[in-house]
Design a protein around this motif. Structure first.
Motif, short mmCIF file in Angstrom:
data_model
loop_
_atom_site.label_atom_id
_atom_site.label_comp_id
_atom_site.label_asym_id
_atom_site.label_seq_id
_atom_site.Cartn_x
_atom_site.Cartn_y
_atom_site.Cartn_z
N TRP A 98 33.65 53.24 34.88
CA TRP A 98 34.85 53.07 35.71
C TRP A 98 35.79 52.02 35.15
O TRP A 98 36.69 51.56 35.82
N ARG A 99 35.61 51.66 33.90
CA ARG A 99 36.54 50.74 33.23
C ARG A 99 37.43 51.56 32.30
O ARG A 99 37.16 52.74 32.02
N ILE A 117 27.15 53.78 42.01
CA ILE A 117 26.54 52.72 42.80
C ILE A 117 27.14 51.39 42.36
O ILE A 117 27.10 51.04 41.18
N ARG A 118 27.71 50.63 43.29
CA ARG A 118 28.49 49.45 42.95
C ARG A 118 27.64 48.18 42.86
O ARG A 118 26.58 48.08 43.45
N ALA A 166 33.85 44.74 39.69
CA ALA A 166 34.86 44.25 40.63
C ALA A 166 34.67 44.95 41.98
O ALA A 166 35.45 45.81 42.38
N TRP A 167 33.65 44.53 42.68
CA TRP A 167 33.18 45.23 43.87
C TRP A 167 33.63 44.52 45.15
O TRP A 167 34.56 44.95 45.82
N LYS A 168 33.02 43.41 45.49
CA LYS A 168 33.32 42.71 46.73
C LYS A 168 34.46 41.71 46.52
O LYS A 168 34.43 40.92 45.57
N GLY A 169 35.43 41.75 47.41
CA GLY A 169 36.58 40.87 47.29
C GLY A 169 36.41 39.60 48.11
O GLY A 169 36.40 39.64 49.34
N ARG A 215 30.82 36.52 35.31
CA ARG A 215 29.81 35.68 35.97
C ARG A 215 30.24 35.31 37.39
O ARG A 215 29.42 35.28 38.32
N THR A 216 31.51 35.04 37.57
CA THR A 216 32.02 34.72 38.91
C THR A 216 31.84 35.89 39.86
O THR A 216 31.36 35.75 40.99
N GLN A 217 32.24 37.09 39.41
CA GLN A 217 32.12 38.27 40.26
C GLN A 217 30.66 38.58 40.55
O GLN A 217 30.32 39.02 41.67
N HIS A 218 29.79 38.34 39.57
CA HIS A 218 28.36 38.57 39.80
C HIS A 218 27.83 37.66 40.91
O HIS A 218 27.07 38.11 41.78
#
Length: 581
Positions: free
Chosen positions: A99-100, A116-117, A123-126, A151-154
């Motif tokens: 999806w990139r 599956i996100r 870039a899943w949860k905002g 790493r931040t998004q993880h």
């Protein structure tokens, strides 16, 4: 007829009990071995993730013409061919690269698909108030910022995965089993059940960590470094244990798929493939990860299991040489679909049946870096004999990289190429290559390994006759692949007098008397000084440098002559450049 391909990412064959290892707890891989045919000489083709997946669709080497790539308009896609032949193809995956920008044309080739996100930096949860991510390295700023963002998004994503059944691996397998449960009695379907694990970050539920004596006090964030090993023995062991714990979790879910194969008696009419895109270095050869170092067998020689209901030999093993490009031909053959003329891979059915060889050699590599070839016993690694990437190009009609479009500046340098034998008459954009990996891709030199006498590739073989045979086979395979003409000079095919093994000192005539390690260290300092406009120090370096210099001399020059603010970045780059083994 039905088929299931259960695929993982970064699966290290040398950690699996099915291949004789007791390093990790993997009873279901052992069970898989007893139910299927195991290939011992199965190799990657194009590296890394999406190049491998393009091969699974097209059955063609990707790395000679492109790096990371979407599917092209002229590509033959195995799932799409099956779909056109009335086979329902279904993709279930948590692999975010689909999806990139650099992989966005793959999923739509299937009849249906599920994503599956939450894996890696998806870039899943905002969450607006982002956690602070500490990450320091000497990498180029673009790469550093990408790593920080991932790493931040993880850190955000894992806040929404408190229990094992919320883990992406668990949800992916669960969705795949739902498809099997719904359709097990139907005919004519192909399920690609594809899991991102055990790729980093090593995000592992506590129960699996406890199996390896790990608790939260380890202070490891799941991200192994992508360079040479500098960690202490204890720290190195913790990183390895995290991978093993995640591998044991993977093993648990392999078992659940096998349970469904048993429950619905799918062994009677269903092909099962269990595979990976590539392996992963976990400290072997004193390296972590992939991408920079030579393609050692821990990365290139990958696990492959297959059950073909027409060639029953549960528990059998095969020595026949095979590789990723053979997977689509095998599936098309199984379903009775015609194999396209542009597909270089071949059906593995003869090898599955009685170990009949299906290929003499396997070619593999990264775009612009080593071109590698193996006959199953020897591995020959051919380094570029040209420095830099001034004469290296990407050929495409889909100008995207791993996570972005080609920039207008890159496209301004584009020319039109008439196309290749497999592009179905389509001309292509010819765009100068840009990659950090390519800047010093010649530094490791030409290498030969004898896997019979040296299975761990601990020392380089010096058999010139074998090197010559593999070099000529490589040249032939590249011609048959209609490789770009500039690769002939890049890899020295137009200069037969060049050495077959070792580092050619004439690559850098000004430093031919220096040791390879010092030569590349000086080049790294030179490049840094040129890019930062420090011409006075550049002249001083050229004046004081001596062939007898050691690594300590280079370090001392930097410490004494270059400002402290530049030390971290420069030492990082120097260490990578000078790491030749």
């Amino acid at each position: 007829m039905k088929a299931i391909m259960l695929m993982f990412d970064s699966l290290n064959k040398h950690m699996l009990s099915a291949y004789g290892s007791d390093a990790a707890i993997t009873p279901n891989f052992q069970r898989l071995k007893e139910k299927t045919v195991r290939f011992n000489n199965f190799y990657v083709g194009s590296m890394p993730c999406m190049p491998a997946r393009r091969e699974i669709h097209t059955g063609r080497y990707n790395f000679l013409h492109r790096s990371w790539s979407p599917l092209e308009p002229f590509d033959d896609s195995m799932p799409e061919i099956l779909k056109k032949h009335g086979i329902h193809t279904h993709l279930v995956t948590d692999h975010k690269h689909y999806w990139r920008d650099g992989g966005a044309t793959y999923h739509s080739r299937y009849s249906t698909y599920e994503f599956i996100r939450g894996q890696e930096g998806d870039a899943w949860k905002g969450v607006v108030d982002e956690p602070l991510c500490q990450y320091e390295s000497g990498e180029p700023e673009e790469i550093k910022q990408r790593r920080i963002a991932s790493r931040t998004q993880h850190q955000i994503n894992v806040q929404f995965m408190k229990h094992e059944d919320e883990h992406p691996l668990a949800r992916t397998i669960s969705s795949g089993l739902e498809f099997i449960r719904t359709n097990h009695a139907a005919d004519k379907w192909f399920l690609q059940l594809e899991c991102f694990d055990p790729h980093e970050p090593f995000f592992v539920p506590e129960k699996y960590l406890k199996m390896y004596g790990i608790d939260e006090s380890s202070l490891f964030d799941g991200w192994p470094p992508y360079y040479f090993v500098t960690e202490s023995g204890e720290r190195k062991a913790i990183i390895q244990k995290y991978y093993k714990a995640l591998l044991t979790m993977v093993d648990e879910y392999v078992g659940r798929v096998l349970d469904y194969m048993d429950r619905y008696e799918l062994w009677k009419d269903t092909m099962l493939i269990v595979n990976t895109d590539h392996g992963f270095l976990l400290g072997e050869h004193e390296w972590w990860g992939k991408n920079i170092m030579p393609l050692y067998n821990e990365v290139a020689n990958i696990p492959f299991f297959i059950w073909h209901p027409d060639c029953a030999d549960a528990g059998g093993s095969r020595q026949a040489l095979a590789q990723t490009i053979d997977i689509p031909a095998t599936l098309l053959d199984f379903f009775g679909a015609e194999i396209p003329v542009d597909m270089q891979g071949v059906s593995l059915k003869p090898a599955i049946l009685d170990d009949t060889p299906v290929r003499d050699y396997a070619l593999f590599g990264y775009h612009g870096c080593h071109v590698n070839i193996t006959d199953g016993r020897y591995v020959y690694m051919r380094s570029p004999v040209e420095q830099g990437i001034a004469n290296l190009y990407e050929y495409t009609l889909m100008p995207t990289r791993i996570n972005r479009r080609f920039t207008p500046q890159e496209l301004q340098r584009m020319t039109l190429h008439p196309g290749f034998s497999f592009t179905k008459g389509c001309p292509l954009m010819k765009i100068p290559a840009e990659s950090v990996m390519l800047q010093r891709s010649d530094r490791f030199g030409h290498r030969l390994y004898d896997l019979k006498s040296d299975p761990k590739q601990e020392w380089q073989c010096q058999d010139q006759e074998v090197a010559r045979r593999l070099f000529l086979a490589m040249e032939r395979y590249m011609k048959e692949s209609d490789a770009p003409e500039e690769l002939e000079s890049r890899y020295g095919f137009t200069q037969p007098a060049l050495p077959l093994l070792g580092l050619d000192p004439m690559l850098i005539p000004a430093f031919c008397d220096y040791s390879p390690q010092i030569r590349y260290g000086i080049l790294c300092i030179q490049q840094h000084l040129e890019n930062s406009g420090q011409s006075d120090l550049l002249l001083k370096l050229e004046k004081v440098a001596r062939p007898e210099w050691t690594k300590e001399d280079l370090w001392q020059f930097v410490l004494e002559e270059i400002t402290i603010a530049q030390h971290q970045s420069l030492f990082y780059k120097m260490a990578l450049e000078m790491r030749l083994n």
